[in-house]
Write a protein that holds these residues in place. Sequence first.
Motif, short mmCIF file in Angstrom:
data_model
loop_
_atom_site.label_atom_id
_atom_site.label_comp_id
_atom_site.label_asym_id
_atom_site.label_seq_id
_atom_site.Cartn_x
_atom_site.Cartn_y
_atom_site.Cartn_z
N ASP A 83 -3.35 -23.57 -18.83
CA ASP A 83 -2.38 -23.03 -17.81
C ASP A 83 -2.30 -21.71 -17.61
OD1 ASP A 83 -1.25 -25.56 -18.12
OD2 ASP A 83 0.47 -25.41 -19.34
N LEU A 84 -2.40 -21.38 -15.99
CA LEU A 84 -2.40 -20.07 -15.63
C LEU A 84 -0.69 -19.98 -15.21
CD1 LEU A 84 -3.60 -17.29 -14.89
CD2 LEU A 84 -4.09 -18.46 -12.84
N VAL A 85 -0.16 -19.09 -15.97
CA VAL A 85 1.38 -19.05 -15.75
C VAL A 85 1.80 -17.87 -14.90
CG1 VAL A 85 3.60 -18.88 -16.92
CG2 VAL A 85 1.59 -19.98 -18.00
N SER A 86 2.31 -18.16 -13.79
CA SER A 86 2.76 -16.93 -12.89
C SER A 86 4.10 -16.60 -13.10
CB SER A 86 2.70 -17.42 -11.34
OG SER A 86 3.09 -16.49 -10.67
N LEU A 139 -2.73 -16.63 -19.34
CA LEU A 139 -3.34 -17.95 -19.55
C LEU A 139 -2.88 -18.40 -20.81
CD1 LEU A 139 -7.21 -17.01 -18.71
CD2 LEU A 139 -5.70 -18.88 -18.02
N GLN A 140 -2.87 -19.42 -20.92
CA GLN A 140 -2.23 -20.44 -22.10
C GLN A 140 -2.99 -21.60 -22.34
OE1 GLN A 140 1.87 -21.22 -21.44
NE2 GLN A 140 2.50 -19.24 -22.51
N ARG A 178 -3.76 -25.04 -25.09
CA ARG A 178 -2.78 -25.92 -25.78
C ARG A 178 -3.98 -26.39 -27.14
NH1 ARG A 178 1.58 -28.15 -25.65
NH2 ARG A 178 1.76 -27.92 -23.26
N LEU A 179 -3.72 -25.80 -28.17
CA LEU A 179 -4.28 -25.91 -29.32
C LEU A 179 -3.68 -26.46 -30.38
CD1 LEU A 179 -7.35 -25.60 -30.90
CD2 LEU A 179 -6.55 -23.43 -31.35
N ASP A 180 -4.09 -27.69 -30.99
CA ASP A 180 -3.30 -28.33 -32.12
C ASP A 180 -1.76 -28.48 -31.61
OD1 ASP A 180 -5.47 -28.60 -33.62
OD2 ASP A 180 -5.10 -26.53 -34.72
N GLY A 181 -1.64 -29.00 -30.52
CA GLY A 181 -0.04 -29.11 -30.04
C GLY A 181 0.71 -28.05 -29.85
N LYS A 182 -0.01 -26.50 -29.77
CA LYS A 182 0.95 -25.47 -29.78
C LYS A 182 0.08 -24.73 -28.74
CE LYS A 182 0.02 -23.36 -33.54
NZ LYS A 182 0.56 -22.35 -34.92
N LEU A 183 1.04 -24.21 -27.62
CA LEU A 183 0.51 -23.44 -26.60
C LEU A 183 0.16 -21.95 -27.10
CD1 LEU A 183 3.00 -23.93 -23.64
CD2 LEU A 183 0.43 -24.37 -23.71
N MET A 184 -1.04 -21.49 -26.89
CA MET A 184 -1.42 -20.27 -27.26
C MET A 184 -1.56 -19.34 -26.07
SD MET A 184 -1.81 -20.54 -30.46
CE MET A 184 -2.91 -19.55 -31.19
N THR A 185 -0.98 -18.24 -25.90
CA THR A 185 -1.30 -17.26 -25.03
C THR A 185 -2.53 -16.17 -25.27
OG1 THR A 185 1.00 -17.24 -24.51
CG2 THR A 185 -0.40 -15.42 -23.68
N LEU A 186 -3.47 -16.51 -24.45
CA LEU A 186 -4.70 -15.39 -24.36
C LEU A 186 -4.19 -13.84 -24.61
CD1 LEU A 186 -7.68 -15.84 -24.53
CD2 LEU A 186 -7.74 -14.98 -22.20
N GLN A 187 -4.84 -13.05 -25.70
CA GLN A 187 -4.52 -11.86 -26.02
C GLN A 187 -5.71 -10.95 -25.61
OE1 GLN A 187 -3.36 -12.19 -30.04
NE2 GLN A 187 -1.12 -12.83 -29.50
N ASP A 188 -5.39 -9.58 -25.37
CA ASP A 188 -6.29 -8.80 -25.20
C ASP A 188 -6.65 -8.07 -26.61
OD1 ASP A 188 -4.20 -6.76 -26.27
OD2 ASP A 188 -4.05 -5.92 -24.07
N GLU A 189 -7.65 -7.09 -26.83
CA GLU A 189 -8.18 -6.43 -27.61
C GLU A 189 -7.14 -5.74 -28.73
OE1 GLU A 189 -8.43 -3.60 -24.59
OE2 GLU A 189 -9.22 -5.50 -24.81
N HIS A 190 -5.88 -5.60 -28.14
CA HIS A 190 -4.93 -5.13 -28.80
C HIS A 190 -3.74 -5.85 -29.29
CE1 HIS A 190 -6.32 -1.24 -27.45
NE2 HIS A 190 -6.22 -1.41 -26.34
N GLY A 191 -3.84 -7.18 -29.16
CA GLY A 191 -3.11 -8.17 -29.72
C GLY A 191 -2.12 -8.42 -28.97
N GLU A 192 -2.13 -7.94 -27.62
CA GLU A 192 -0.79 -8.08 -26.58
C GLU A 192 -1.28 -9.25 -25.57
OE1 GLU A 192 1.95 -5.92 -26.45
OE2 GLU A 192 1.29 -5.23 -28.28
N SER A 193 -0.29 -9.84 -24.79
CA SER A 193 -0.72 -10.91 -24.15
C SER A 193 -1.62 -10.20 -22.89
CB SER A 193 0.47 -11.45 -23.38
OG SER A 193 1.50 -11.99 -24.30
N LEU A 194 -2.56 -10.99 -22.52
CA LEU A 194 -3.59 -10.47 -21.40
C LEU A 194 -3.01 -10.82 -20.17
CD1 LEU A 194 -6.41 -9.47 -20.92
CD2 LEU A 194 -7.25 -11.78 -20.70
#
Length: 101
Positions: free
Chosen positions: A19-22, A30-31, A33-49
């Motif tokens: 999912d590309l969430v606006s 970017l999110q 779905r892995l093992d029934g959970k939504l995972m947000t893509l993170q940058d190299e600092h652990g923040e949401s990309l």
Amino acid sequence: MNLQELASEVGAGHIRELDLVSLEGGIYLLQARLDGKLMTLQDEHGESLRLRSTTHAREVLEHLPPLTCHLVQQVVHDEMCGLRDGEIEPLRLPFSSRSAW
């Protein structure tokens, strides 16, 4: 989940849809779905990309196999007016992870 982990999970077949969430302010997340959970893509600092556009998202995803993607947006008019009963679902539009051209 960072980009390398995303690529690994996609390669293993654990993720088939993104999912590309606006968000307000022209930010996209970017999110996956892995093992029934939504995972947000993170940058190299652990923040949401934070992506700047759908084109930026395509650039980030270009090395991955084609995936089913949806552009997800809240329906602002429904939120503001509040006329409908029940839960208001976001607008989900098909989105190509490949070039729009």
